[in-house]
Write an enzyme that holds these catalytic residues in place. Structure first.
Site, PDB file in Angstrom:
ATOM      1  N   TYR A  50       0.833  -1.207   0.000  1.00 52.53           N
ATOM      2  CA  TYR A  50       0.000   0.000   0.000  1.00 52.53           C
ATOM      3  C   TYR A  50       0.866   1.254   0.000  1.00 52.53           C
ATOM      4  O   TYR A  50       0.694   2.142  -0.845  1.00 52.53           O
ATOM      5  CB  TYR A  50      -0.911  -0.016   1.229  1.00 52.53           C
ATOM      6  CG  TYR A  50      -1.910   1.108   1.283  1.00 52.53           C
ATOM      7  CD1 TYR A  50      -2.981   1.165   0.392  1.00 52.53           C
ATOM      8  CD2 TYR A  50      -1.818   2.106   2.250  1.00 52.53           C
ATOM      9  CE1 TYR A  50      -3.919   2.191   0.448  1.00 52.53           C
ATOM     10  CE2 TYR A  50      -2.746   3.133   2.319  1.00 52.53           C
ATOM     11  CZ  TYR A  50      -3.792   3.169   1.422  1.00 52.53           C
ATOM     12  OH  TYR A  50      -4.723   4.188   1.478  1.00 52.53           O
TER      13      TYR A  50
ATOM     14  N   ASP B 298       1.264   0.385  23.503  1.00 49.97           N
ATOM     15  CA  ASP B 298       0.910   0.950  24.803  1.00 49.97           C
ATOM     16  C   ASP B 298      -0.229   1.965  24.723  1.00 49.97           C
ATOM     17  O   ASP B 298      -0.644   2.527  25.742  1.00 49.97           O
ATOM     18  CB  ASP B 298       2.136   1.584  25.468  1.00 49.97           C
ATOM     19  CG  ASP B 298       2.752   2.719  24.635  1.00 49.97           C
ATOM     20  OD1 ASP B 298       2.142   3.121  23.625  1.00 49.97           O
ATOM     21  OD2 ASP B 298       3.844   3.183  25.005  1.00 49.97           O
TER      22      ASP B 298
END
Length: 309
Positions: free
Chosen positions: A145, A206
């Site tokens: 992509y 995170d």
């Protein structure tokens, strides 16, 4: 009345663009092979007197059609979609773009190429300005992509330089709104669908990685302004320059939906960008464009869309 070709017109951004163009009185020719979109997105348009739909692959596109302008949005756009068949994704970006560029050259009409913020890769500069060359892994799982869109930009600029083709390039940053697919893998639709079902919202890494989210109506306005104005400045960023972490987005959606969902953390995928935010000074200066819909308002509208599916 102008006739406008929209490739990828049954996709999320495509159908919103088709609706806007029809509302402005244009005849819209929509081409889509439904590889990563759905006929349900355009079923309410099929009987519209100014809407024509061809279920056709842009790789085999019939270049004998006559139109007054082109928006090339044809390509799977989320990692889940474009990684299903990465070779097809790369071919769509390169050979598909070349097909519509040939049409634009033959008819001497403007063509707008929908590029992406993915051309910047996992950026080392923040925010991303159009002159930034990017930090892209050309052999990674996302490269079909990323590199495909970069090659499509190259084609556009070379058609402009060699043939004088009126090409416009816009680099689209994260966009959301009605007609997103429930299972397209995009973060906004993922979070909303999970929140409405009170299921855990999955965050990769995170949760401190950032994105900026542009409501689709604002994005479509930018596309139309870019297509209709003359400029020879290369690519232009289109996106919202307000930045949010994934944790902030997840908590916003949980609060707006009054969901009982919790948050689960998963490993960060390969080459997933840690920061993504556009510099939109060029869009403001050349197009007189900036986003107007805030994240809370846009999320409310998008959540209502998913509730009504």
């Amino acid at each position: 009345m102008d006739a406008i070709l929209v490739t990828g017109g049954a996709g999320f951004i495509g159908v919103n663009l088709c609706l806007r163009l029809l509302g402005e009185g244009h005849k819209v020719v929509c081409v889509d092979n439904l590889f990563s979109s759905s006929i349900n997105n355009i079923k309410h348009l099929i009987n519209h007197s100014n809407f024509i739909f061809f279920q056709e692959d842009i790789l085999n596109f019939n270049k004998n059609i006559v139109v007054d302008g082109i928006y090339n949005l044809a390509c799977p756009a989320s990692p889940k979609q474009y990684q299903k068949d990465p070779i097809y994704t790369l071919k769509t970006n390169i050979y598909g773009a070349n097909n519509v560029l040939q049409l634009a050259q033959r008819l001497n009409i403007p063509i707008l190429q929908a590029s992406t913020s993915e051309v910047y890769g996992d950026p080392l500069e923040h925010p991303q300005v159009e002159e930034y060359k990017g930090n892209v892994n050309c052999i990674g799982v996302r490269s079909c992509y990323d590199e495909g869109k970069r090659a499509a930009e190259t084609l556009c600029m070379d058609y402009r330089r060699m043939y004088g083709t009126n090409t416009k390039i816009v680099r689209i940053f994260n966009t959301y709104g009605p007609f997103m697919s429930e299972d397209d893998g995009r973060v906004v639709s993922n979070f909303i669908v999970k929140a409405l079902k009170n299921e855990p919202l999955e965050i990769y890494g995170d949760g401190k990685q950032t994105r900026s989210f542009c409501y689709v109506d604002d994005l479509v306005e930018g596309l139309i302004r870019a297509a209709n104005q003359e400029f020879d400045s290369g690519p232009i960023n289109l996106g919202n320059d307000q930045e949010y972490t994934m944790l902030e987005l997840a908590n916003k959606i949980i609060n707006i939906t009054n969901s009982r969902s919790n948050i689960e953390f998963k490993p960060l995928p390969q080459d997933d960008p840690k920061k993504r935010k556009p510099c939109i000074q060029k869009a403001k200066q050349l197009l007189g464009w900036k986003p107007k819909v805030g994240l809370n308002d846009g999320l409310q509208k998008t959540i209502e869309y998913f509730k009504n599916l």
